[in-house]
Design an enzyme around this catalytic site. Structure first.
Site, PDB file in Angstrom:
ATOM      1  NE  ARG A  37      -3.836  -2.407   1.990  1.00 56.09           N
ATOM      2  CZ  ARG A  37      -3.544  -3.697   2.163  1.00 56.09           C
ATOM      3  NH1 ARG A  37      -2.347  -4.045   2.635  1.00 56.09           N
ATOM      4  NH2 ARG A  37      -4.425  -4.641   1.874  1.00 56.09           N
ATOM      5  CG  ASP A 106       9.311 -12.190   3.030  1.00 57.90           C
ATOM      6  OD1 ASP A 106       9.550 -12.639   4.172  1.00 57.90           O
ATOM      7  OD2 ASP A 106       9.066 -10.981   2.815  1.00 57.90           O
ATOM      8  CG  HIS A 121      -1.337 -13.215   6.160  1.00 61.53           C
ATOM      9  ND1 HIS A 121      -1.310 -11.904   5.721  1.00 61.53           N
ATOM     10  CD2 HIS A 121      -2.384 -13.283   7.027  1.00 61.53           C
ATOM     11  CE1 HIS A 121      -2.289 -11.220   6.312  1.00 61.53           C
ATOM     12  NE2 HIS A 121      -2.947 -12.035   7.109  1.00 61.53           N
ATOM     13  CB  CYS A 129      -1.001 -31.342  -5.758  1.00 67.14           C
ATOM     14  SG  CYS A 129      -2.205 -31.862  -6.999  1.00 67.14           S
ATOM     15  CB  CYS A 132      -3.048 -35.926  -5.494  1.00 64.47           C
ATOM     16  SG  CYS A 132      -1.395 -35.220  -5.719  1.00 64.47           S
ATOM     17  CB  CYS A 155      -2.191 -36.162 -10.043  1.00 67.11           C
ATOM     18  SG  CYS A 155      -2.623 -34.619  -9.216  1.00 67.11           S
TER      19      CYS A 155
HETATM   20  P1  OAD Z   1       1.057  -2.730   3.611  1.00 71.86           P
HETATM   21  O1  OAD Z   1       1.652  -2.491   2.264  1.00 71.86           O
HETATM   22  O2  OAD Z   1      -0.390  -2.536   3.773  1.00 71.86           O
HETATM   23  O3  OAD Z   1       1.786  -1.835   4.685  1.00 71.86           O
HETATM   24  C1  OAD Z   1       3.182  -1.728   4.726  1.00 71.86           C
HETATM   25  C2  OAD Z   1       3.526  -0.567   5.614  1.00 71.86           C
HETATM   26  O4  OAD Z   1       4.936  -0.566   5.791  1.00 71.86           O
HETATM   27  C3  OAD Z   1       3.142   0.794   5.054  1.00 71.86           C
HETATM   28  O5  OAD Z   1       2.424   1.521   6.032  1.00 71.86           O
HETATM   29  C4  OAD Z   1       4.484   1.458   4.730  1.00 71.86           C
HETATM   30  O6  OAD Z   1       4.469   2.849   4.985  1.00 71.86           O
HETATM   31  C5  OAD Z   1       5.415   0.766   5.680  1.00 71.86           C
HETATM   32  N1  OAD Z   1       6.815   0.639   5.219  1.00 71.86           N
HETATM   33  C6  OAD Z   1       7.284   0.359   3.993  1.00 71.86           C
HETATM   34  N2  OAD Z   1       8.622   0.219   3.998  1.00 71.86           N
HETATM   35  C7  OAD Z   1       9.002   0.419   5.289  1.00 71.86           C
HETATM   36  C8  OAD Z   1      10.251   0.401   5.958  1.00 71.86           C
HETATM   37  N3  OAD Z   1      11.400   0.129   5.325  1.00 71.86           N
HETATM   38  N4  OAD Z   1      10.262   0.652   7.295  1.00 71.86           N
HETATM   39  C9  OAD Z   1       9.113   0.947   7.963  1.00 71.86           C
HETATM   40  N5  OAD Z   1       7.904   0.980   7.375  1.00 71.86           N
HETATM   41  C10 OAD Z   1       7.847   0.701   6.059  1.00 71.86           C
HETATM   42  O7  OAD Z   1       1.502  -4.240   4.016  1.00 71.86           O
HETATM   43  P2  OAD Z   1       0.867  -5.162   5.142  1.00 71.86           P
HETATM   44  O8  OAD Z   1       0.402  -4.374   6.301  1.00 71.86           O
HETATM   45  O9  OAD Z   1       1.847  -6.255   5.386  1.00 71.86           O
HETATM   46  O10 OAD Z   1      -2.368 -10.034   2.588  1.00 71.86           O
HETATM   47  O11 OAD Z   1      -0.377  -5.754   4.376  1.00 71.86           O
HETATM   48  C11 OAD Z   1      -1.199  -6.682   5.042  1.00 71.86           C
HETATM   49  C12 OAD Z   1      -1.715  -7.706   4.062  1.00 71.86           C
HETATM   50  O12 OAD Z   1      -2.304  -7.058   2.936  1.00 71.86           O
HETATM   51  C13 OAD Z   1      -0.661  -8.590   3.443  1.00 71.86           C
HETATM   52  O13 OAD Z   1      -0.259  -9.666   4.283  1.00 71.86           O
HETATM   53  C14 OAD Z   1      -1.353  -9.092   2.209  1.00 71.86           C
HETATM   54  C15 OAD Z   1      -1.933  -7.767   1.732  1.00 71.86           C
HETATM   55  O14 OAD Z   1      -3.009  -7.839   0.898  1.00 71.86           O
HETATM   56  C16 OAD Z   1      -2.774 -10.979   1.714  1.00 71.86           C
HETATM   57  O15 OAD Z   1      -2.316 -11.076   0.597  1.00 71.86           O
HETATM   58  C17 OAD Z   1      -3.827 -11.903   2.252  1.00 71.86           C
END
Ligand code: OAD
Length: 246
Positions: A37, A106, A121, A129, A132, A155
């Site tokens: 995001r 990751d 997550h 798979c 199977c 399969c």
């Molecule tokens: P987001 O991309 O929503 O949030 C990442 C946050 O990290 C943002 O607020 C950035 O400002 C901040 N950020 C980026 N680089 C940084 C750094 N070097 N140091 C400090 N802050 C930093 O990612 P998540 O919160 O992980 O789910 O997103 C949650 C879930 O949404 C993911 O697990 C995924 C996604 O859709 C699924 O795919 C089910």
């Protein structure tokens, strides 16, 4: 980076007995994997949430695997950074339990040998798979993915990595353990997550009122107003600096 903030964070690490890190995609950006995001994240680059939707995967797995192929070089090149390693160093100190609850798939925390990692997550490391149930390291599927194919078992079934897609439930045992860890924490450090995706983003609500709360995130979160310390700096740089002061 404000040295006073680093000093404060080091002091919180020194005093704490039960430290929980709650991490998200921002924890991996310093290893070269984009977050979701941020202005430079996947969603701004045109990737949509449909890519990670289980119904879309079931009917059109090529959508997900097209994304994986595009970002495979970044995933394969990614290595733990100084912040991941700082958590390992912190955990090696006596008197404090350190756990990591991560939304990241990751395996960078695991690669850095953080001793307790709860991947709420799931993980990209292995695939199953869908016909199977055969399980294989996802790395064994890279050649099929790189050549533009949906990876399939002998399969004929489609392989799906053991990650949680939108529309799937989180692994219950792992999530329960994560809730318990937050409840027991006396220091919660939220690193690189926007906290917008539930239920993981709501985990901080499980903490006790006495739990110190640190936000180490470049963007805003719902928890900022309740935090004892908010740092808008790169998480890896700050963690390395704070732990090196202990
Ligand atoms: P987001 O991309 O929503 O949030 C990442 C946050 O990290 C943002 O607020 C950035 O400002 C901040 N950020 C980026 N680089 C940084 C750094 N070097 N140091 C400090 N802050 C930093 O990612 P998540 O919160 O992980 O789910 O997103 C949650 C879930 O949404 C993911 O697990 C995924 C996604 O859709 C699924 O795919 C089910």
């Amino acid at each position: 980076m404000n040295p006073d903030d680093v000093h404060l964070l080091a002091g919180l690490f020194r005093q704490a007995r039960d430290i929980v890190f709650l991490t998200g995609a921002g924890m991996s950006t310093e290893s070269g994997i984009p977050d979701f995001r941020s202005p430079k994240g996947l969603y701004a680059a045109g990737v949509t949430e449909a890519v990670f939707d289980i119904e879309v995967f079931r009917s059109h797995p090529e959508v997900f695997y097209g994304f994986v192929r595009d970002y495979l070089p970044a995933f394969r090149a990614a290595r733990p950074h100084a912040g991941h390693r700082a958590i390992t160093t912190l955990a090696a100190r006596p008197f404090a339990n350190v756990s990591v609850i991560t939304q990241n798939i990751d395996s960078l925390h695991q690669d850095a040998r953080n001793p307790v990692v709860l991947p709420v997550h799931g993980s990209l490391a292995a695939s199953v798979c869908q016909s199977c149930g055969a399980r294989t390291p996802t790395a064994a599927l890279w050649p099929q993915i790189e050549s533009g194919h949906v990876p399939r078992h002998a399969c004929g079934g489609v392989f799906k990595p053991e990650v949680v897609f939108y529309g799937e439930v989180l692994p219950a045992e792992v999530f329960r353990a994560a809730s318990n860890r937050v409840y027991a924490a006396d220091l919660l450090v939220v690193c690189g997550t926007s906290l917008v995706v539930n239920p993981a983003g709501g985990l901080p609500r499980q903490r006790q009122p006495s739990c110190k709360t640190v936000i180490l995130n470049q963007g805003e979160t719902w928890l900022d107003a309740e935090a004892d310390l908010v740092l808008r700096e790169p998480a890896g740089v700050v963690l390395e600096a704070a732990v090196s002061r202990l």
